[in-house]
Write an enzyme that holds these catalytic residues in place. Structure first.
Site, PDB file in Angstrom:
ATOM      1  N   GLU B 116      39.067  43.088  40.839  1.00 48.97           N
ATOM      2  CA  GLU B 116      39.263  42.421  39.548  1.00 48.97           C
ATOM      3  C   GLU B 116      39.127  43.464  38.441  1.00 48.97           C
ATOM      4  O   GLU B 116      38.352  44.411  38.581  1.00 48.97           O
ATOM      5  CB  GLU B 116      38.200  41.343  39.295  1.00 48.97           C
ATOM      6  CG  GLU B 116      38.323  40.117  40.171  1.00 48.97           C
ATOM      7  CD  GLU B 116      37.384  40.171  41.360  1.00 48.97           C
ATOM      8  OE1 GLU B 116      36.594  41.131  41.448  1.00 48.97           O
ATOM      9  OE2 GLU B 116      37.444  39.266  42.209  1.00 48.97           O
ATOM     10  N   TYR B 128      44.929  51.770  38.851  1.00 48.82           N
ATOM     11  CA  TYR B 128      45.197  50.886  39.985  1.00 48.82           C
ATOM     12  C   TYR B 128      46.706  50.762  40.234  1.00 48.82           C
ATOM     13  O   TYR B 128      47.145  50.754  41.385  1.00 48.82           O
ATOM     14  CB  TYR B 128      44.572  49.499  39.750  1.00 48.82           C
ATOM     15  CG  TYR B 128      43.078  49.556  39.512  1.00 48.82           C
ATOM     16  CD1 TYR B 128      42.296  50.526  40.143  1.00 48.82           C
ATOM     17  CD2 TYR B 128      42.438  48.662  38.662  1.00 48.82           C
ATOM     18  CE1 TYR B 128      40.928  50.600  39.917  1.00 48.82           C
ATOM     19  CE2 TYR B 128      41.071  48.723  38.437  1.00 48.82           C
ATOM     20  CZ  TYR B 128      40.329  49.698  39.059  1.00 48.82           C
ATOM     21  OH  TYR B 128      38.981  49.767  38.837  1.00 48.82           O
TER      22      TYR B 128
END
Lengths: 290, 165
Positions: B116, B128
């Site tokens: 998350e 990411y």
């Protein structure tokens, strides 16, 4: 199995050290040196000493040593093998050598693929070898038994190609943790032109009834080599997969493979011999002529 | 001039398992990195009681420069945190930590990785995405301190990729 193994890789740009116990890695160390400034010789022993302290072990609690024997850099291999031999001989421990390509293939061994591991050897040449996971107890690997050690051996499983990879989602299934079963060597490490390595991999995979999975060390393959591999697989109707992470040699793989070798009774430290990427430029005068 | 631009020099980074003795340095980075930092007890519990947890630290010159952790649950790896000491940010340490997590998750048999991230954390999201994570959903109000939603990101390709023919 409660054997404790110290394993390390010094064959490339980084240093990897693992402590292995009871069939799994309990401590793993990675050190990436700045480009052009490797420091394996100075860093290896302090790294394993740190590991022994952090795990509450000592050198006398080790049951064996694992080391990569190449192909790789001259200096790196000499540091690794000399350190493994020195430790093993001084402590009366067995030591097992593991191929760099075998360690490169290890994370990707699964029931459905033959793994082509290759390293760039420059000038259009690669160091290549092909491995397959040994058939698991459940016996799910197609053609596994018939493929043992023999490229092109008769298949015992289904037709290759479509059945070599699972139907349905198109995903490659069943990649459990690779564990410490010794893989089958479908083609031993050798230096060759990249097109030849592509053919060899496709032939070995077809013989074993498996798809081809390519794990290239040090990043991407040269475009010509990738195209040759795609063509060789397509000619045989084989599916072709690619390792998604830049493949690297981890001491975790070295430990797993060394554990298998030591269990099988290998481990005389005096038999550790480097597998250099190319013949040395300077050799003793008494060396037999090539 | 003898002044070297040390900001651009490639780093000599060591990565290994987090130890209890690393926690003072880890807590200092944790408090500088997150609006609602984990307590030291939470880290102790992760290191000593959570069999699914796997935490690593990156050291530069012997000093803890960053850390990262994940839970390894069957074939999924769930990243719990990645943080880098402010003085070492922008030097690729977060990238190395995430790469190391991916290789370790892979060796444990994981095929997918999830995490998350706060919508306001652009730097983390860029890292990411560079590693192949894609946004797959939102947990509304996940971050109770600011009431921010969490973006759920997944990377499926710890599995081999089928090449195009």
């Amino acid at each position: 199995m409660s054997e404790r193994i110290l394993a390390f890789d010094t064959s490339g740009a980084s240093l990897s050290v693992a402590l292995w116990e009871g069939g799994r890695t309990v401590w793993l160390f990675t050190r990436e040196f700045p480009p052009g400034r490797p420091g394996h010789a100075a860093a290896l022993v302090p790294a394993w000493q740190r590991g022994l302290v952090e795990c509450g072990w000592s050198v006398s609690s080790l049951d064996g040593v694992g080391v990569t024997v190449g192909p790789g850099s001259y200096t790196g291999l000499r540091i690794g093998i000399a350190s493994a031999k020195g430790l093993a001989l001084a402590r009366g421990l067995p030591a097992a050598g593991v191929g760099t390509l075998e360690a490169l293939a290890w994370p990707w061994l699964g029931p459905e693929c033959a793994v082509l591991a290759w390293l760039d050897a420059r000038r259009g040449q690669v160091f290549a070898a092909v491995y397959a996971a040994a058939a698991p107890a459940g016996g799910a690997a197609p053609g596994g038994a018939g493929a043992a050690g023999a490229p092109g051996a008769p298949r015992t499983g289904e037709a290759p190609g479509e059945d070599a990879a699972p139907a349905g989602t198109g995903a490659l299934h069943a990649h459990a943790a690779p564990g410490d079963a010794a893989p089958l060597e479908l083609a031993p490490p050798a230096r060759m032109p990249s097109a030849e390595a592509a053919e060899l991999a496709a032939q070995a995979a077809a013989g074993a009834g498996r798809a081809v999975l390519c794990a290239a060390g040090d990043g991407e393959l040269a475009p010509g080599a990738a195209a040759a591999l795609a063509a060789a697989a397509a000619r045989r109707g084989l599916r072709l997969w690619r390792a998604p992470l830049a493949a690297r040699v981890s001491a975790e793989a070295v430990a797993a493979l060394a554990a298998a070798r030591l269990r099988a009774g290998g481990g005389d430290p005096l038999t550790l011999v480097p597998l250099y990427a190319a013949p040395p430029h300077v050799a003793p005068r008494t060396a037999p002529g090539a | 001039m003898a002044v070297e631009n040390t900001q651009d020099r490639p780093l000599d980074v060591m990565i290994t398992e987090m130890q209890l003795s690393d926690l003072p340095a880890v807590m200092s980075i944790e408090r500088q990195s997150f609006p609602t930092p984990w307590s030291e007890r939470a880290f102790v519990s992760e290191l000593t009681r959570n069999a699914y947890a796997h935490y690593i630290v990156a050291r530069v010159d012997g000093e803890v420069a960053g850390y990262a952790g994940m839970w390894l649950i069957l074939d999924e790896a769930h990243v719990t945190n990645i943080a880098v000491n402010p003085k070492w940010r922008g030097r690729g340490i977060g990238d190395r930590l995430l790469t190391e997590l991916e290789h370790r998750a892979r060796a444990h048999g994981c095929t997918r990785m999830t995490l998350e991230v706060r919508p306001s954390n652009d730097v983390a999201q860029a890292l990411y995405r560079k590693h192949g994570f894609v946004a797959r959903g939102v947990r509304p109000g996940y971050y109770s301190d600011t009431n921010e939603d969490a973006i759920i990101m997944w990377k499926d390709s710890l599995e081999p990729e089928r090449t195009r023919e």
